[in-house]
Design a protein around this motif. Structure first.
Motif, PDB file in Angstrom:
ATOM      1  N   UNK A 173      43.245  19.839  63.627  1.00  0.00           N
ATOM      2  CA  UNK A 173      43.250  19.388  62.230  1.00  0.00           C
ATOM      3  C   UNK A 173      41.834  19.359  61.667  1.00  0.00           C
ATOM      4  N   UNK A 174      40.865  18.952  62.480  1.00  0.00           N
ATOM      5  CA  UNK A 174      39.485  18.933  62.002  1.00  0.00           C
ATOM      6  C   UNK A 174      38.976  20.349  61.735  1.00  0.00           C
ATOM      7  N   UNK A 175      39.316  21.279  62.628  1.00  0.00           N
ATOM      8  CA  UNK A 175      38.905  22.667  62.413  1.00  0.00           C
ATOM      9  C   UNK A 175      39.477  23.202  61.104  1.00  0.00           C
ATOM     10  N   UNK A 176      40.753  22.907  60.853  1.00  0.00           N
ATOM     11  CA  UNK A 176      41.386  23.382  59.617  1.00  0.00           C
ATOM     12  C   UNK A 176      40.727  22.770  58.389  1.00  0.00           C
ATOM     13  N   UNK A 177      40.440  21.469  58.434  1.00  0.00           N
ATOM     14  CA  UNK A 177      39.774  20.833  57.285  1.00  0.00           C
ATOM     15  C   UNK A 177      38.397  21.452  57.045  1.00  0.00           C
ATOM     16  N   UNK A 178      37.680  21.698  58.112  1.00  0.00           N
ATOM     17  CA  UNK A 178      36.353  22.293  57.984  1.00  0.00           C
ATOM     18  C   UNK A 178      36.443  23.693  57.380  1.00  0.00           C
ATOM     19  N   UNK A 179      37.352  24.493  57.899  1.00  0.00           N
ATOM     20  CA  UNK A 179      37.499  25.859  57.385  1.00  0.00           C
ATOM     21  C   UNK A 179      37.869  25.855  55.905  1.00  0.00           C
ATOM     22  N   UNK A 180      38.776  24.982  55.519  1.00  0.00           N
ATOM     23  CA  UNK A 180      39.181  24.908  54.116  1.00  0.00           C
ATOM     24  C   UNK A 180      38.029  24.444  53.227  1.00  0.00           C
ATOM     25  N   UNK A 181      37.270  23.470  53.707  1.00  0.00           N
ATOM     26  CA  UNK A 181      36.185  22.902  52.900  1.00  0.00           C
ATOM     27  C   UNK A 181      35.039  23.875  52.706  1.00  0.00           C
ATOM     28  N   UNK A 182      34.813  24.751  53.694  1.00  0.00           N
ATOM     29  CA  UNK A 182      33.644  25.629  53.649  1.00  0.00           C
ATOM     30  C   UNK A 182      33.990  27.058  53.238  1.00  0.00           C
ATOM     31  N   UNK A 183      35.261  27.306  52.953  1.00  0.00           N
ATOM     32  CA  UNK A 183      35.658  28.651  52.540  1.00  0.00           C
ATOM     33  C   UNK A 183      34.856  29.070  51.302  1.00  0.00           C
ATOM     34  N   UNK A 184      34.269  30.238  51.371  1.00  0.00           N
ATOM     35  CA  UNK A 184      33.520  30.750  50.232  1.00  0.00           C
ATOM     36  C   UNK A 184      32.074  30.298  50.172  1.00  0.00           C
ATOM     37  N   UNK A 185      31.638  29.407  51.085  1.00  0.00           N
ATOM     38  CA  UNK A 185      30.240  28.971  51.121  1.00  0.00           C
ATOM     39  C   UNK A 185      29.513  29.793  52.173  1.00  0.00           C
ATOM     40  N   UNK A 186      28.420  30.402  51.770  1.00  0.00           N
ATOM     41  CA  UNK A 186      27.667  31.244  52.688  1.00  0.00           C
ATOM     42  C   UNK A 186      26.905  30.389  53.697  1.00  0.00           C
ATOM     43  N   UNK A 187      26.692  30.957  54.873  1.00  0.00           N
ATOM     44  CA  UNK A 187      25.873  30.270  55.864  1.00  0.00           C
ATOM     45  C   UNK A 187      26.544  30.157  57.210  1.00  0.00           C
ATOM     46  N   UNK A 188      25.731  29.916  58.236  1.00  0.00           N
ATOM     47  CA  UNK A 188      26.248  29.712  59.577  1.00  0.00           C
ATOM     48  C   UNK A 188      27.017  28.402  59.673  1.00  0.00           C
ATOM     49  N   UNK A 189      27.836  28.303  60.723  1.00  0.00           N
ATOM     50  CA  UNK A 189      28.654  27.119  60.970  1.00  0.00           C
ATOM     51  C   UNK A 189      28.400  26.589  62.379  1.00  0.00           C
ATOM     52  N   UNK A 190      28.642  25.278  62.562  1.00  0.00           N
ATOM     53  CA  UNK A 190      28.523  24.652  63.876  1.00  0.00           C
ATOM     54  C   UNK A 190      29.549  23.538  63.997  1.00  0.00           C
ATOM     55  N   UNK A 191      30.410  23.660  65.004  1.00  0.00           N
ATOM     56  CA  UNK A 191      31.407  22.625  65.270  1.00  0.00           C
ATOM     57  C   UNK A 191      31.347  22.090  66.704  1.00  0.00           C
ATOM     58  N   UNK A 192      31.003  22.928  67.651  1.00  0.00           N
ATOM     59  CA  UNK A 192      31.239  22.596  69.049  1.00  0.00           C
ATOM     60  C   UNK A 192      30.194  21.692  69.666  1.00  0.00           C
ATOM     61  N   UNK A 193      30.652  20.523  70.113  1.00  0.00           N
ATOM     62  CA  UNK A 193      29.928  19.748  71.105  1.00  0.00           C
ATOM     63  C   UNK A 193      30.337  20.287  72.474  1.00  0.00           C
ATOM     64  N   UNK A 194      30.018  19.552  73.550  1.00  0.00           N
ATOM     65  CA  UNK A 194      30.364  20.048  74.886  1.00  0.00           C
ATOM     66  C   UNK A 194      31.856  20.311  75.033  1.00  0.00           C
ATOM     67  N   UNK A 195      32.666  19.333  74.659  1.00  0.00           N
ATOM     68  CA  UNK A 195      34.114  19.490  74.811  1.00  0.00           C
ATOM     69  C   UNK A 195      34.646  20.605  73.921  1.00  0.00           C
TER      70      UNK A 195
END
Length: 368
Positions: A173-195
């Motif tokens: 659910x967090x991945x989906x919210x992030x993808x929806x929120x950042x759609x169309x915004x240029x730039x690199x992304x970072x989500x992953x901690x160790x787990x």
């Protein structure tokens, strides 16, 4: 003779873990060195990784300053961001990367007189509910940063709350919210901690931020991801005594001998970082043989049962955690997490090895 308690830090294992995690994730990875590299020594760990790491991450400004003063010139991300305008000025002077996760930090940049473009990581709150802008504000905040004319690059990021629970739907659910929120915004992304690196392929974007896994403590339950323990917490037996059946041992008389018992007194206690809450039977290795703690862990000492090990005596080596005793198991038995145990290691000297230590098969459990 010095007190025989220390922590061996295997820098070859650290490098192995970083390369393993970076390869698994793909893209680039910041090695997280906050809290003195989770008790392993931030400066030495940074120097050990400097030729292979894409950069580093720390919690707050002072941790970054210490690395710069030690000659670390690689990118350093300050995860908490700045607390005031002075922090922002120092970050600019030292060319630090900064996280921006709330309105006051955004305003600091807007009102600053920055002359060197900043490298900003824009943090969104996608479900952790701790820090970050609301997902629906992502585009507006991004636009405000760009409009300052003070930004060199913006990386979009968020942080997982339950990535160490592979069966939970929260991370998806967090991945989906992030993808929806950042759609169309240029730039690199970072989500992953160790787990995230270990358990969530859909979250493996441009940048990873591995922390605890760097040090060989797998955050995924029953995880087998090829990580090597970096710290081996060691001590030695420095006295031996005999208890008769019915005699009590230590504070609170928690242990009462049910048979004639040989007790090894060990130079290690909760002031060194070994958990006071470790229960009866928590496993240790004594001269390569499994034994267990008896009695309550005290400030400077703990006691182990060596009745069934007649060759064990003064000078016998103990592994409290390391290649054979998993720190995760000690933490679980003690009602805490490996993060806390490693970060709490103090007072004992750290002994560094560039050569790989011998990694023998681990025990299945650290509790008897």
């Amino acid at each position: 003779m010095a007190r025989p308690a220390f922590a061996k830090i295997d820098l070859a294992a650290l490098r192995h873990n970083y390369e393993r995690l970076r390869t698994l994730h793909g893209g680039r990875a910041l090695a997280v060195l906050k809290a003195n590299a989770y008790g392993h020594g931030a400066v030495r760990c940074a120097h050990a990784l400097t030729d292979i790491a894409d950069g580093f991450a720390v919690a707050f400004l002072e941790e970054a300053v210490a690395l710069r003063e030690a000659g670390i010139n690689a990118p350093i991300l300050v995860l908490e961001g700045m607390f005031d305008a002075h922090d922002l000025q120092v970050a600019q002077e030292l060319e630090l990367w900064i996280v921006v996760h709330h309105e006051a930090q955004l305003r600091m940049i807007e009102l600053s007189a920055c002359t060197t473009p900043l490298h900003v990581w824009l943090k969104l709150n996608t479900g952790m509910e701790r820090a970050g802008f609301a997902p629906e504000d992502a585009a507006a905040v991004h636009s405000r940063l760009v409009s300052t004319g003070k930004i060199e690059q913006i990386i979009l990021m968020s942080h997982f709350a339950r990535a160490d629970e592979p069966d939970s739907e929260a991370t998806a659910a967090q991945i989906e919210r992030f993808d929806n929120a950042t759609a169309g915004i240029a730039g690199d992304r970072s989500l992953c901690n160790s787990a995230g690196v270990l358990a969530w392929p859909d979250a493996r974007l441009d940048w990873a931020r591995p922390g605890i896994a760097l040090y060989g403590a797998d955050p995924i339950p029953s995880g087998e991801h090829g990580l090597l323990p970096v710290m081996t917490l060691e001590s030695r037996v420095f006295a031996v005594r005999d208890l008769q059946a019915g005699e009590a041992l230590g504070y609170g008389a928690r242990f009462i001998a049910s048979r004639p018992t040989r007790v090894g007194l060990v130079a290690m206690g909760y002031a060194d970082g070994y958990p006071r809450t470790a229960p009866e039977g928590t496993a240790v290795m004594v001269d390569g043989q499994v034994s267990g703690i008896i009695g309550r862990v005290s400030m400077d000492m703990l006691t182990v049962d060596i009745t069934d090990h007649p060759s064990t005596g003064i000078g016998s080596r103990l592994e409290l955690w390391g290649p054979r005793i998993r720190v995760n198991d000690v933490a679980h038995a003690s009602g805490t997490i490996a993060y806390e145990l490693l970060c709490n290691v103090k007072r004992v000297p750290l002994q560094y090895s560039q050569e790989p230590l011998v990694h023998t098969p681990k025990l299945e459990s650290a509790a008897a």
